[in-house]
Design a protein around this motif. Structure first.
Motif, PDB file in Angstrom:
ATOM      1  N   ARG A  52       0.836  -1.207   0.000  1.00 54.60           N
ATOM      2  CA  ARG A  52       0.000   0.000   0.000  1.00 54.60           C
ATOM      3  C   ARG A  52       0.870   1.257   0.000  1.00 54.60           C
ATOM      4  O   ARG A  52       0.538   2.238  -0.672  1.00 54.60           O
ATOM      5  CB  ARG A  52      -0.898  -0.001   1.241  1.00 54.60           C
ATOM      6  N   ARG A  53       1.975   1.214   0.729  1.00 55.92           N
ATOM      7  CA  ARG A  53       2.844   2.390   0.790  1.00 55.92           C
ATOM      8  C   ARG A  53       3.575   2.624  -0.524  1.00 55.92           C
ATOM      9  O   ARG A  53       3.968   3.761  -0.830  1.00 55.92           O
ATOM     10  CB  ARG A  53       3.848   2.207   1.923  1.00 55.92           C
ATOM     11  N   ALA A  54       3.765   1.565  -1.308  1.00 50.24           N
ATOM     12  CA  ALA A  54       4.487   1.706  -2.578  1.00 50.24           C
ATOM     13  C   ALA A  54       3.548   1.831  -3.771  1.00 50.24           C
ATOM     14  O   ALA A  54       4.014   1.863  -4.912  1.00 50.24           O
ATOM     15  CB  ALA A  54       5.406   0.508  -2.779  1.00 50.24           C
ATOM     16  N   GLU A  55       2.235   1.902  -3.528  1.00 48.05           N
ATOM     17  CA  GLU A  55       1.278   1.903  -4.629  1.00 48.05           C
ATOM     18  C   GLU A  55       1.436   3.097  -5.566  1.00 48.05           C
ATOM     19  O   GLU A  55       1.281   2.956  -6.784  1.00 48.05           O
ATOM     20  CB  GLU A  55      -0.151   1.858  -4.076  1.00 48.05           C
ATOM     21  N   ARG A  56       1.739   4.256  -5.025  1.00 45.17           N
ATOM     22  CA  ARG A  56       1.842   5.443  -5.878  1.00 45.17           C
ATOM     23  C   ARG A  56       2.985   5.297  -6.874  1.00 45.17           C
ATOM     24  O   ARG A  56       2.815   5.549  -8.080  1.00 45.17           O
ATOM     25  CB  ARG A  56       2.036   6.693  -5.018  1.00 45.17           C
ATOM     26  N   LYS A  57       4.163   4.873  -6.388  1.00 43.93           N
ATOM     27  CA  LYS A  57       5.291   4.682  -7.282  1.00 43.93           C
ATOM     28  C   LYS A  57       5.021   3.562  -8.286  1.00 43.93           C
ATOM     29  O   LYS A  57       5.389   3.655  -9.462  1.00 43.93           O
ATOM     30  CB  LYS A  57       6.552   4.368  -6.480  1.00 43.93           C
ATOM     31  N   LEU A  58       4.374   2.495  -7.822  1.00 45.45           N
ATOM     32  CA  LEU A  58       4.053   1.400  -8.720  1.00 45.45           C
ATOM     33  C   LEU A  58       3.065   1.834  -9.796  1.00 45.45           C
ATOM     34  O   LEU A  58       3.204   1.457 -10.972  1.00 45.45           O
ATOM     35  CB  LEU A  58       3.473   0.229  -7.922  1.00 45.45           C
ATOM     36  N   ARG A  59       2.079   2.617  -9.412  1.00 47.13           N
ATOM     37  CA  ARG A  59       1.089   3.075 -10.385  1.00 47.13           C
ATOM     38  C   ARG A  59       1.740   3.923 -11.464  1.00 47.13           C
ATOM     39  O   ARG A  59       1.452   3.763 -12.663  1.00 47.13           O
ATOM     40  CB  ARG A  59      -0.018   3.858  -9.678  1.00 47.13           C
ATOM     41  N   MET A  60       2.627   4.817 -11.053  1.00 51.24           N
ATOM     42  CA  MET A  60       3.306   5.666 -12.030  1.00 51.24           C
ATOM     43  C   MET A  60       4.210   4.842 -12.942  1.00 51.24           C
ATOM     44  O   MET A  60       4.266   5.072 -14.163  1.00 51.24           O
ATOM     45  CB  MET A  60       4.123   6.733 -11.299  1.00 51.24           C
ATOM     46  N   ALA A  61       4.927   3.851 -12.374  1.00 53.36           N
ATOM     47  CA  ALA A  61       5.811   3.020 -13.184  1.00 53.36           C
ATOM     48  C   ALA A  61       5.020   2.153 -14.164  1.00 53.36           C
ATOM     49  O   ALA A  61       5.429   1.965 -15.319  1.00 53.36           O
ATOM     50  CB  ALA A  61       6.676   2.143 -12.281  1.00 53.36           C
ATOM     51  N   GLN A  62       3.867   1.642 -13.718  1.00 51.72           N
ATOM     52  CA  GLN A  62       3.052   0.809 -14.599  1.00 51.72           C
ATOM     53  C   GLN A  62       2.378   1.638 -15.697  1.00 51.72           C
ATOM     54  O   GLN A  62       2.206   1.161 -16.821  1.00 51.72           O
ATOM     55  CB  GLN A  62       2.021   0.045 -13.770  1.00 51.72           C
ATOM     56  N   GLN A  63       2.007   2.867 -15.377  1.00 54.08           N
ATOM     57  CA  GLN A  63       1.465   3.747 -16.408  1.00 54.08           C
ATOM     58  C   GLN A  63       2.533   4.078 -17.451  1.00 54.08           C
ATOM     59  O   GLN A  63       2.266   4.107 -18.653  1.00 54.08           O
ATOM     60  CB  GLN A  63       0.938   5.031 -15.768  1.00 54.08           C
ATOM     61  N   ASP A  64       3.741   4.305 -16.982  1.00 53.42           N
ATOM     62  CA  ASP A  64       4.843   4.567 -17.904  1.00 53.42           C
ATOM     63  C   ASP A  64       5.119   3.341 -18.776  1.00 53.42           C
ATOM     64  O   ASP A  64       5.406   3.474 -19.976  1.00 53.42           O
ATOM     65  CB  ASP A  64       6.088   4.946 -17.105  1.00 53.42           C
ATOM     66  N   LEU A  65       5.003   2.149 -18.197  1.00 55.40           N
ATOM     67  CA  LEU A  65       5.207   0.923 -18.960  1.00 55.40           C
ATOM     68  C   LEU A  65       4.139   0.751 -20.041  1.00 55.40           C
ATOM     69  O   LEU A  65       4.438   0.325 -21.162  1.00 55.40           O
ATOM     70  CB  LEU A  65       5.193  -0.278 -18.008  1.00 55.40           C
ATOM     71  N   SER A  66       2.896   1.099 -19.719  1.00 56.41           N
ATOM     72  CA  SER A  66       1.808   0.905 -20.676  1.00 56.41           C
ATOM     73  C   SER A  66       1.956   1.787 -21.913  1.00 56.41           C
ATOM     74  O   SER A  66       1.352   1.499 -22.954  1.00 56.41           O
ATOM     75  CB  SER A  66       0.466   1.189 -20.006  1.00 56.41           C
ATOM     76  N   ARG A  67       2.743   2.855 -21.824  1.00 53.10           N
ATOM     77  CA  ARG A  67       2.899   3.774 -22.952  1.00 53.10           C
ATOM     78  C   ARG A  67       4.057   3.387 -23.875  1.00 53.10           C
ATOM     79  O   ARG A  67       4.261   4.028 -24.900  1.00 53.10           O
ATOM     80  CB  ARG A  67       3.113   5.203 -22.435  1.00 53.10           C
ATOM     81  N   LYS A  68       4.819   2.383 -23.485  1.00 53.07           N
ATOM     82  CA  LYS A  68       5.973   1.976 -24.287  1.00 53.07           C
ATOM     83  C   LYS A  68       5.556   0.982 -25.371  1.00 53.07           C
ATOM     84  O   LYS A  68       4.695   0.119 -25.145  1.00 53.07           O
ATOM     85  CB  LYS A  68       7.055   1.356 -23.385  1.00 53.07           C
ATOM     86  N   ALA A  69       6.163   1.090 -26.537  1.00 55.41           N
ATOM     87  CA  ALA A  69       5.869   0.187 -27.645  1.00 55.41           C
ATOM     88  C   ALA A  69       6.396  -1.207 -27.341  1.00 55.41           C
ATOM     89  O   ALA A  69       7.507  -1.366 -26.829  1.00 55.41           O
ATOM     90  CB  ALA A  69       6.488   0.720 -28.938  1.00 55.41           C
TER      91      ALA A  69
END
Length: 384
Positions: free
Chosen positions: A214-231
């Motif tokens: 839960r404490r790492a969710e914000r960083k994980l969400r941002m990293a996963q969003q960044d991953l979803s934008r990569k080809a």
């Protein structure tokens, strides 16, 4: 008692390539052996023996042009890959025939080169520990090791692992010394595991839930969003995948460290430890799944069990259907079910006011003591 000791490895670029080659060869041999047995089963032929399979997919395959590159890695790696296949089949057969207790075991499956975790296993003739503190792996070289502690005895085997975050580890199998048994102490403790508090002990202590995920969710969400934008297939996507894996690895490491420290303290201070046999898989199917997985109850309970066996303590599990939240630990009268929002309640028989979690931990302790005193091993009601 056999235990695993894990240490971080720092291979050079050339050694990483050699390890990647070993990972690939072990995977190919495993898949070839599995394919040979599946084809034999489909054709109605008898089960291929372990020695015959090794001659077919290792010894004979090295002489062919298609598999000549298997000779570039240590033969110990290839033999142990087949040994893992044999173990998988034996566990499957034991599960099907009812000889193996616990959940059903599926048959071995093919390994993929796209798996995030790669591993090879070596026995004593495939590795040595050098006087300079390095780990020598056959046809790889001397790999630097970060020794965080000393090994209690000479290891019988080692597993070299590359995890999803790109880190390398050496997991040694060692035999522990019986002299590690701790002196006997008087206290015994019952533990009630939960989500608001990770653990509530029968002596009244409460361990808050760290909630690492839960404490790492914000960083994980941002990293996963960044991953979803990569080809897909791009180098940037591979870097983004590694970044997400490192964040998850950091969460898992913090959780494991917390469980180790807490379980060691509990085992050191108490002669007997009792916990409730929770159905973690069932709870993981509810709306509380993320919190249940974040707590890691199964990992913590497993640590308590093996540390109790290692240090000469008593560990026991009580029935999950025990009405620990409904029974008064003073008079042992079942007061009836209560919703989760009720954290304190008063017994209708003896008029004692209870903290819900502390009372549950004391009921677990009483049930564990009663089960331990039951010579027949059957389920008994906790005595006053």
């Amino acid at each position: 008692m056999q235990l695993r000791y894990r240490f971080r490895l720092y291979p050079t670029a050339g050694q990483q390539q050699a390890l990647a080659r070993a990972f690939g060869c072990a995977r190919v041999v495993f898949n070839d052996g599995l394919r040979a047995r599946q084809e034999a089963h489909a054709a109605g032929l008898p089960y291929i023996k372990d020695t015959d399979l090794q001659k077919q997919v290792v010894t004979a395959a090295k002489r062919t042009e298609e598999r000549a590159w298997l000779g570039e890695v240590s033969s110990v790696v290839l033999v142990q890959a087949l040994a893992d296949l044999h173990t998988g089949y034996r566990n499957f057969f034991a599960s099907v025939t009812g000889k193996r207790k616990g959940p059903k075991v599926a048959p071995p499956r093919f390994q993929s080169r796209k798996d995030n975790r790669q591993a090879i296993r070596l026995t004593r003739n495939g590795f040595t520990l050098r006087p300079n503190g390095r780990l020598y792996v056959a046809k790889v070289g001397e790999i630097p090791v970060r020794w965080s502690r000393s090994l209690p005895s000479d290891p019988s085997s080692v597993t070299v692992v590359k995890d999803a975050a790109g880190r390398y580890f050496a997991s040694f199998v060692v035999q522990t010394d019986p002299s590690e048994v701790l002196p006997e102490v008087t206290p015994e403790v019952g533990i009630d595991l939960g989500l608001t508090h990770f653990a509530v002990l029968s002596d009244g202590r409460k361990v808050s839930s760290p909630k690492f995920l839960r404490r790492a969710e914000r960083k994980l969400r941002m990293a996963q969003q960044d991953l979803s934008r990569k080809a897909k297939g791009s180098s940037n996507r591979k870097k983004a995948v590694a970044r997400v894996a490192r964040l998850h690895a950091r969460v898992a490491d913090a959780r494991r460290d917390h469980h180790h420290k807490l379980s060691t303290a509990i085992i050191r201070d108490n002669q007997a430890v009792y916990v409730e046999d929770l159905a973690v898989k069932g709870l993981a199917r509810t709306r509380l799944a993320k919190s249940v997985h974040d707590s890691g109850w199964a990992q913590f309970t497993a640590m308590l069990e093996y540390k109790a066996a290692r240090y000469g303590r008593v560990f026991g599990k009580v029935d999950r259907w025990l009405p620990s939240s409904q029974t008064c630990h003073v008079c042992m009268v079942v007061d009836g079910p209560k919703p989760l929002n009720v954290r304190t309640w008063t017994c209708g028989a003896c008029r004692t006011t209870h903290d819900r979690d502390v009372n549950a931990a004391r009921i677990v302790l009483a049930a564990g003591r009663a089960e331990r005193q039951n010579a027949c091993g059957g389920t008994v009601s906790p005595s006053a």
